[in-house]
Design a protein around this motif. Structure first.
Motif, PDB file in Angstrom:
ATOM      1  N   SER A 162       0.808  -1.222   0.000  1.00  0.00           N
ATOM      2  CA  SER A 162       0.000   0.000   0.000  1.00  0.00           C
ATOM      3  C   SER A 162       0.840   1.269   0.000  1.00  0.00           C
ATOM      4  O   SER A 162       0.311   2.358  -0.212  1.00  0.00           O
ATOM      5  CB  SER A 162      -0.930   0.013   1.225  1.00  0.00           C
ATOM      6  OG  SER A 162      -1.781  -1.097   1.223  1.00  0.00           O
ATOM      7  N   ASN A 163       2.131   1.131   0.266  1.00  0.00           N
ATOM      8  CA  ASN A 163       3.022   2.300   0.356  1.00  0.00           C
ATOM      9  C   ASN A 163       4.296   2.060  -0.444  1.00  0.00           C
ATOM     10  O   ASN A 163       5.405   2.098   0.092  1.00  0.00           O
ATOM     11  CB  ASN A 163       3.363   2.583   1.828  1.00  0.00           C
ATOM     12  CG  ASN A 163       2.155   2.938   2.658  1.00  0.00           C
ATOM     13  OD1 ASN A 163       1.660   4.054   2.617  1.00  0.00           O
ATOM     14  ND2 ASN A 163       1.653   1.968   3.407  1.00  0.00           N
ATOM     15  N   LYS A 164       4.124   1.806  -1.723  1.00  0.00           N
ATOM     16  CA  LYS A 164       5.269   1.498  -2.574  1.00  0.00           C
ATOM     17  C   LYS A 164       6.214   2.685  -2.750  1.00  0.00           C
ATOM     18  O   LYS A 164       7.361   2.511  -3.159  1.00  0.00           O
ATOM     19  CB  LYS A 164       4.780   1.007  -3.934  1.00  0.00           C
ATOM     20  CG  LYS A 164       4.073  -0.345  -3.864  1.00  0.00           C
ATOM     21  CD  LYS A 164       3.610  -0.808  -5.235  1.00  0.00           C
ATOM     22  CE  LYS A 164       2.905  -2.162  -5.136  1.00  0.00           C
ATOM     23  NZ  LYS A 164       2.425  -2.644  -6.455  1.00  0.00           N
ATOM     24  N   ASP A 165       5.728   3.876  -2.446  1.00  0.00           N
ATOM     25  CA  ASP A 165       6.563   5.061  -2.576  1.00  0.00           C
ATOM     26  C   ASP A 165       7.509   5.239  -1.395  1.00  0.00           C
ATOM     27  O   ASP A 165       8.384   6.103  -1.416  1.00  0.00           O
ATOM     28  CB  ASP A 165       5.694   6.311  -2.722  1.00  0.00           C
ATOM     29  CG  ASP A 165       4.698   6.464  -1.575  1.00  0.00           C
ATOM     30  OD1 ASP A 165       4.233   5.431  -1.059  1.00  0.00           O
ATOM     31  OD2 ASP A 165       4.377   7.606  -1.218  1.00  0.00           O
ATOM     32  N   MET A 166       7.325   4.429  -0.349  1.00  0.00           N
ATOM     33  CA  MET A 166       8.193   4.534   0.825  1.00  0.00           C
ATOM     34  C   MET A 166       9.426   3.646   0.622  1.00  0.00           C
ATOM     35  O   MET A 166       9.408   2.454   0.894  1.00  0.00           O
ATOM     36  CB  MET A 166       7.433   4.121   2.093  1.00  0.00           C
ATOM     37  CG  MET A 166       6.303   5.070   2.443  1.00  0.00           C
ATOM     38  SD  MET A 166       5.586   4.700   4.056  1.00  0.00           S
ATOM     39  CE  MET A 166       4.223   5.870   4.102  1.00  0.00           C
ATOM     40  N   ASN A 167      10.487   4.254   0.138  1.00  0.00           N
ATOM     41  CA  ASN A 167      11.704   3.505  -0.170  1.00  0.00           C
ATOM     42  C   ASN A 167      12.686   3.581   0.991  1.00  0.00           C
ATOM     43  O   ASN A 167      13.615   4.389   1.000  1.00  0.00           O
ATOM     44  CB  ASN A 167      12.341   4.068  -1.454  1.00  0.00           C
ATOM     45  CG  ASN A 167      11.430   3.920  -2.647  1.00  0.00           C
ATOM     46  OD1 ASN A 167      10.855   2.852  -2.862  1.00  0.00           O
ATOM     47  ND2 ASN A 167      11.277   4.986  -3.422  1.00  0.00           N
ATOM     48  N   PHE A 168      12.463   2.733   1.995  1.00  0.00           N
ATOM     49  CA  PHE A 168      13.357   2.715   3.146  1.00  0.00           C
ATOM     50  C   PHE A 168      14.723   2.163   2.731  1.00  0.00           C
ATOM     51  O   PHE A 168      14.789   1.166   2.014  1.00  0.00           O
ATOM     52  CB  PHE A 168      12.786   1.845   4.265  1.00  0.00           C
ATOM     53  CG  PHE A 168      11.499   2.353   4.844  1.00  0.00           C
ATOM     54  CD1 PHE A 168      11.492   3.470   5.648  1.00  0.00           C
ATOM     55  CD2 PHE A 168      10.299   1.715   4.586  1.00  0.00           C
ATOM     56  CE1 PHE A 168      10.305   3.946   6.194  1.00  0.00           C
ATOM     57  CE2 PHE A 168       9.114   2.171   5.121  1.00  0.00           C
ATOM     58  CZ  PHE A 168       9.116   3.307   5.926  1.00  0.00           C
ATOM     59  N   PRO A 169      15.800   2.774   3.193  1.00  0.00           N
ATOM     60  CA  PRO A 169      17.140   2.267   2.861  1.00  0.00           C
ATOM     61  C   PRO A 169      17.573   1.139   3.794  1.00  0.00           C
ATOM     62  O   PRO A 169      18.751   0.964   4.079  1.00  0.00           O
ATOM     63  CB  PRO A 169      18.025   3.505   3.045  1.00  0.00           C
ATOM     64  CG  PRO A 169      17.343   4.269   4.117  1.00  0.00           C
ATOM     65  CD  PRO A 169      15.861   4.042   3.943  1.00  0.00           C
ATOM     66  N   PHE A 170      16.610   0.396   4.290  1.00  0.00           N
ATOM     67  CA  PHE A 170      16.868  -0.719   5.207  1.00  0.00           C
ATOM     68  C   PHE A 170      15.642  -1.620   5.191  1.00  0.00           C
ATOM     69  O   PHE A 170      14.583  -1.256   4.688  1.00  0.00           O
ATOM     70  CB  PHE A 170      17.125  -0.222   6.631  1.00  0.00           C
ATOM     71  CG  PHE A 170      16.161   0.824   7.105  1.00  0.00           C
ATOM     72  CD1 PHE A 170      14.839   0.508   7.400  1.00  0.00           C
ATOM     73  CD2 PHE A 170      16.554   2.141   7.246  1.00  0.00           C
ATOM     74  CE1 PHE A 170      13.940   1.466   7.826  1.00  0.00           C
ATOM     75  CE2 PHE A 170      15.666   3.121   7.669  1.00  0.00           C
ATOM     76  CZ  PHE A 170      14.353   2.777   7.956  1.00  0.00           C
TER      77      PHE A 170
END
Length: 339
Positions: A162-170
């Motif tokens: 649902s939050n594909k735009d949240m690109n966590f670097p971990f």
């Protein structure tokens, strides 16, 4: 004005150790915007109570940092420009107060610590949690815990889809504690949640709230200010921030102080951070299933009443007022009506 702008560039270059060529093109535009909005040092943060931005970038935001540094440096009440021009007609205490106000704004309104530093302190904080409570990680082969992790991972998959735009670097990492009614978000994607909470009906909204602390980078803001506050002079502050990109320096310098820093600290959030996490938590759940927005809003309110939210330490540090249940409940209800 040109002279003060030169001081600003020097300040930004000294504090953030940026390549000067990378920031020159942005300085004039940002400085002019700051000049138009000048106020006394210590401007308040714009609270994102409605969670208009669900994810804060994990990139260093040097434009924001320069803007804040500009406002403080060219303010008529600031002693920073005097310090940079070697004008000694001020007291050290006055300078220190200005620097504290500047670093408070830098911590609350921009991100300047590299991800490697968050990783170091996140792991350090997690290791301290292991010492203070029984922590169960996903490698545990007990059938009961495997079932609990299956529930958690199922929700995390929903969250990611649902939050594909949240690109966590971990990678988001969840651990279970046997302590009751505990939910924590530590730096670098570490989440800790109580066994009894996963077994409750509200575990998804609890996790959504904690994930929002991570997506909004609340721990990073705490870490930035706490690190700065641990130094007593501008010289130490400049030395620390200039060396913070050196991983060996971060890991070897003042390690005992670092351990003291993380003990019991990263589960303390400010008034505005709790409001933001409530709002982003509700938006997260609504993105997963919009038909249940009233149910999710009610669950978030129940969580506020059930969980003991610790805010005292970070509120004292950042000078925020303590959040009341009434304010948080009101904010959730207002947001729910607009979704």
């Amino acid at each position: 004005m040109i002279k003060k702008l030169g001081f600003t560039i020097l300040l930004a270059n000294s504090l953030f150790a940026f390549d000067f060529s990378d920031i020159t093109s942005a300085v004039t535009d940002v400085a002019q915007k700051s000049i138009k909005a000048l106020a006394e040092p210590g401007q308040t943060t714009n609270v994102d109570k409605q969670c208009k931005i669900m994810f804060e970038s994990y990139e260093v935001n040097y434009k924001s940092a320069i803007s804040i540094a500009t406002s403080h440096t060219i303010s008529n009440s600031s002693k920073i420009s005097s310090y940079l021009s070697k004008d000694s007609d001020f007291s050290k205490d006055e300078l220190q107060q200005n620097i504290k106000e500047l670093t408070k704004d830098l911590a609350k309104n921009s991100f300047w610590i590299p991800i490697e530093v968050e990783k170091f302190y996140g792991q350090l904080a997690f290791n301290e949690r292991r010492k203070s409570a029984e922590i169960i990680e996903e490698t545990n082969r007990n059938i009961r815990y495997k079932r609990l992790f299956k529930k958690v991972n199922s929700f995390l998959n929903q969250y990611k889809k649902s939050n594909k735009d949240m690109n966590f670097p971990f990678d988001l990492k969840v651990a279970i504690t046997t302590e009751k009614n505990v939910a924590e978000a530590l730096p670098f994607g570490h989440l800790i949640i109580s066994q009894n909470l996963i077994e409750s009906n509200n575990y998804k909204t609890i996790l959504a709230h904690e994930l929002s602390h991570i997506s909004k980078r609340h721990a990073a803001k705490e870490l930035q200010y706490k690190l700065i506050k641990s130094y007593s002079s501008i010289e130490d502050i400049v030395k620390f921030i200039k060396n913070i990109n050196d991983e060996d320096y971060v890991q070897n310098a003042d390690l005992s102080n670092a351990i003291l820093l993380v003990k019991g600290f990263f589960n303390y959030y400010s008034n505005e951070q709790e409001l933001e996490a409530d709002a982003c938590g509700l938006k997260t759940m609504v993105k997963i299933n919009k038909n249940n927005k009233r149910k999710y809003a009610n669950e978030l309110i129940q969580n506020i009443n059930k969980l003991s939210v610790k805010t005292t330490k970070i509120d004292d540090i950042l000078g925020d007022s303590h959040p009341s249940k009434e304010i948080r409940v009101k904010n959730i209800k207002e947001l729910e009506r607009t979704l």
